[in-house]
Write an enzyme that holds these catalytic residues in place. Structure first.
Site, mmCIF file in Angstrom:
data_model
loop_
_atom_site.group_PDB
_atom_site.id
_atom_site.type_symbol
_atom_site.label_atom_id
_atom_site.label_comp_id
_atom_site.label_asym_id
_atom_site.label_seq_id
_atom_site.Cartn_x
_atom_site.Cartn_y
_atom_site.Cartn_z
ATOM 1 N N TYR A 61 0.866 -1.180 0.000
ATOM 2 C CA TYR A 61 0.000 0.000 0.000
ATOM 3 C C TYR A 61 0.906 1.234 0.000
ATOM 4 O O TYR A 61 1.323 1.752 1.043
ATOM 5 C CB TYR A 61 -0.964 -0.004 1.195
ATOM 6 C CG TYR A 61 -2.014 -1.098 1.105
ATOM 7 C CD1 TYR A 61 -2.181 -1.830 -0.058
ATOM 8 C CD2 TYR A 61 -2.835 -1.409 2.191
ATOM 9 C CE1 TYR A 61 -3.125 -2.836 -0.150
ATOM 10 C CE2 TYR A 61 -3.789 -2.417 2.103
ATOM 11 C CZ TYR A 61 -3.920 -3.124 0.931
ATOM 12 O OH TYR A 61 -4.849 -4.124 0.843
ATOM 13 N N PRO A 210 -15.707 -3.649 0.933
ATOM 14 C CA PRO A 210 -17.073 -3.949 1.409
ATOM 15 C C PRO A 210 -18.114 -2.932 0.951
ATOM 16 O O PRO A 210 -19.310 -3.204 1.016
ATOM 17 C CB PRO A 210 -16.924 -3.938 2.933
ATOM 18 C CG PRO A 210 -15.765 -3.026 3.180
ATOM 19 C CD PRO A 210 -14.806 -3.268 2.051
ATOM 20 N N GLY A 213 -15.786 -0.808 -3.356
ATOM 21 C CA GLY A 213 -14.519 -0.264 -3.839
ATOM 22 C C GLY A 213 -14.476 1.247 -3.840
ATOM 23 O O GLY A 213 -15.508 1.925 -3.786
ATOM 24 N N GLY A 218 -19.213 5.819 -2.955
ATOM 25 C CA GLY A 218 -20.057 7.010 -2.816
ATOM 26 C C GLY A 218 -21.380 6.897 -3.553
ATOM 27 O O GLY A 218 -22.266 7.734 -3.365
HETATM 28 N N1 LIG Z 1 -6.611 -8.219 -0.130
HETATM 29 C C1 LIG Z 1 -6.755 -7.529 -1.223
HETATM 30 O O1 LIG Z 1 -6.395 -7.954 -2.329
HETATM 31 C C2 LIG Z 1 -7.409 -6.179 -1.123
HETATM 32 C C3 LIG Z 1 -7.848 -5.514 -2.278
HETATM 33 C C4 LIG Z 1 -8.484 -4.269 -2.124
HETATM 34 C C5 LIG Z 1 -8.645 -3.718 -0.854
HETATM 35 N N2 LIG Z 1 -8.178 -4.396 0.245
HETATM 36 C C6 LIG Z 1 -8.369 -3.855 1.625
HETATM 37 O O2 LIG Z 1 -9.735 -3.604 1.837
HETATM 38 C C7 LIG Z 1 -9.925 -2.250 2.241
HETATM 39 C C8 LIG Z 1 -11.269 -1.731 1.777
HETATM 40 O O3 LIG Z 1 -11.416 -1.836 0.393
HETATM 41 P P1 LIG Z 1 -11.396 -0.569 -0.585
HETATM 42 O O4 LIG Z 1 -10.690 0.557 0.093
HETATM 43 O O5 LIG Z 1 -10.916 -1.083 -1.882
HETATM 44 O O6 LIG Z 1 -12.917 -0.237 -0.834
HETATM 45 P P2 LIG Z 1 -14.187 0.157 0.061
HETATM 46 O O7 LIG Z 1 -13.908 -0.058 1.497
HETATM 47 O O8 LIG Z 1 -15.329 -0.550 -0.541
HETATM 48 O O9 LIG Z 1 -14.331 1.707 -0.260
HETATM 49 C C9 LIG Z 1 -13.424 2.640 0.253
HETATM 50 C C10 LIG Z 1 -13.969 4.031 -0.020
HETATM 51 O O10 LIG Z 1 -15.192 4.172 0.638
HETATM 52 C C11 LIG Z 1 -15.324 5.463 1.146
HETATM 53 N N3 LIG Z 1 -16.104 5.321 2.379
HETATM 54 C C12 LIG Z 1 -15.798 4.575 3.469
HETATM 55 N N4 LIG Z 1 -16.778 4.637 4.393
HETATM 56 C C13 LIG Z 1 -17.730 5.444 3.880
HETATM 57 C C14 LIG Z 1 -18.970 5.918 4.362
HETATM 58 N N5 LIG Z 1 -19.424 5.521 5.548
HETATM 59 N N6 LIG Z 1 -19.681 6.750 3.557
HETATM 60 C C15 LIG Z 1 -19.220 7.139 2.340
HETATM 61 N N7 LIG Z 1 -18.036 6.722 1.843
HETATM 62 C C16 LIG Z 1 -17.308 5.877 2.598
HETATM 63 C C17 LIG Z 1 -13.931 5.939 1.436
HETATM 64 O O11 LIG Z 1 -13.910 7.338 1.219
HETATM 65 P P3 LIG Z 1 -12.792 8.348 1.794
HETATM 66 O O12 LIG Z 1 -11.479 7.867 1.197
HETATM 67 O O13 LIG Z 1 -13.227 9.650 1.264
HETATM 68 O O14 LIG Z 1 -12.758 8.249 3.271
HETATM 69 C C18 LIG Z 1 -13.075 5.140 0.473
HETATM 70 O O15 LIG Z 1 -12.712 5.913 -0.644
HETATM 71 C C19 LIG Z 1 -8.709 -1.517 1.637
HETATM 72 O O16 LIG Z 1 -8.493 -0.270 2.250
HETATM 73 C C20 LIG Z 1 -7.634 -2.528 1.887
HETATM 74 O O17 LIG Z 1 -7.217 -2.457 3.237
HETATM 75 C C21 LIG Z 1 -7.597 -5.609 0.120
#
Ligand SMILES: NC(=O)c1ccc[n+]([C@@H]2O[C@H](COP(=O)([O-])OP(=O)(O)OC[C@H]3O[C@@H](n4cnc5c(N)ncnc54)[C@H](OP(=O)(O)O)[C@@H]3O)[C@@H](O)[C@H]2O)c1
Length: 288
Positions: A61, A210, A213, A218
């Protein structure tokens, strides 16, 4: 930092550890478009105040290979002295020119773990996850490398990520697996078989992306069913999406990504939102 809010907790699989039911995905704090370090640290502190105790990171990351460990170093700084916080990192992915490339060679995993220990400024890593199977390396060889790191005391618990049921079973024949991290959200249920196997075995399931992405999170309110349920509870659509995951299974530990304190604060409150059986059925039917 203020006093921490109470958040319902869940078991981190078979580790015996209890963590806040909503964790935090820290990837947005270190990849393209990341915030200033001071803001990133404030976001992590806000998460702690909301009762988040599980922080998901990875050596990869960062922006590219010259920046490996950016997210781990950030967490080490923000969580210095916070003994109840659990950092779950990963190895097995590299970032040449900013691309995401798998590397599951045992020598790489050994070196990556050593680097993570340095970046995190720790003697041992509480949860070390194999980021993804590498098609060029037999999975048993990658998992074997983690087994050796565990024997040496560098890793306390082992987790997997991006695995099939077959890969999970193969790993289980070599090591004890505490958690599995696969993509799962309202519109992607392709790992439901892995989730069910985790339930049978008491392994924690950390659904990544969750909220569908970074690009889609949003827009969850654009879906009428989600919006209606959110309006009924007077909460955000994102909170509904996380509550749906939590109610889907007792082994579920969502790790929503956040770069802002306001978003992780909203997400953390999903741990206390209860959807009715009818609402669960409605959401289940969305992707049926
Ligand atoms: N193992 C793997 O291969 C893998 C792959 C992808 C991700 N991951 C892990 O999983 C985590 C989560 O996945 P992700 O970041 O891809 O996607 P996500 O959690 O589905 O979405 C993240 C986005 O959601 C926004 N957000 C979060 N809470 C919110 C709320 N309550 N209301 C409105 N918007 C909200 C955030 O905005 P802001 O940025 O503006 O706060 C961020 O940009 C990653 O951070 C990483 O740690 C792992």
């Amino acid at each position: 930092m203020g006093a921490a809010n109470q958040m319902p907790t869940r078991r981190l699989g078979t580790s015996g550890l209890q963590v806040g039911a909503i964790g935090m995905g820290c990837m947005p704090l270190s990849i393209q478009g990341r915030p200033e370090e001071s803001e990133a640290i404030r976001t992590i502190h806000t998460a702690l105040e909301q009762g988040v105790t599980l922080f998901d990171t990875a050596d990869s990351y960062c922006l590219d290979d010259r920046d490996i460990g950016h997210n781990e170093k950030l967490l080490a700084k923000a969580l210095d002295g916070v003994s109840h916080a659990i950092i779950a990192t990963k190895g097995g992915t590299v970032r040449p020119e900013g691309r995401w490339v798998r590397n599951g060679h045992p020598e790489h995993l050994k070196a990556a773990c050593e680097e993570s220990l340095k970046a995190l400024d720790r003697q041992e890593i509480m949860l070390y996850q194999l980021h993804a199977p590498d098609p060029d390396v037999p999975y048993a060889e990658s998992v074997g490398a983690l087994a050796r790191l565990q024997e040496q005391g560098k890793i306390v618990h082992i987790g997997l990520s991006n695995v099939s049921v077959r890969q999970l079973e193969e790993a289980l024949s070599i090591v004890t697996v505490v958690s599995v991290q696969n993509r799962m959200h309202l519109f992607d249920r392709s790992s439901m078989d892995v989730l069910r196997r985790c339930e049978e075995l008491g392994i924690a399931f950390l659904p990544y992306s969750p909220l569908a992405g970074m690009g889609q999170a949003g827009k969850l309110g654009d879906h009428e069913r989600i919006r209606q349920i959110a309006d009924r509870h007077q909460v955000s659509p994102q909170r509904v999406a996380l509550a749906w995951l939590l109610q889907l299974s007792p082994v579920m530990l969502p790790i929503p990504g956040a770069s802002r304190g306001s978003t992780i604060t909203d997400s953390a409150a999903a741990a206390s939102l209860t959807l009715t059986a009818d609402e669960m059925a409605e959401l289940n039917a969305m992707n049926a």
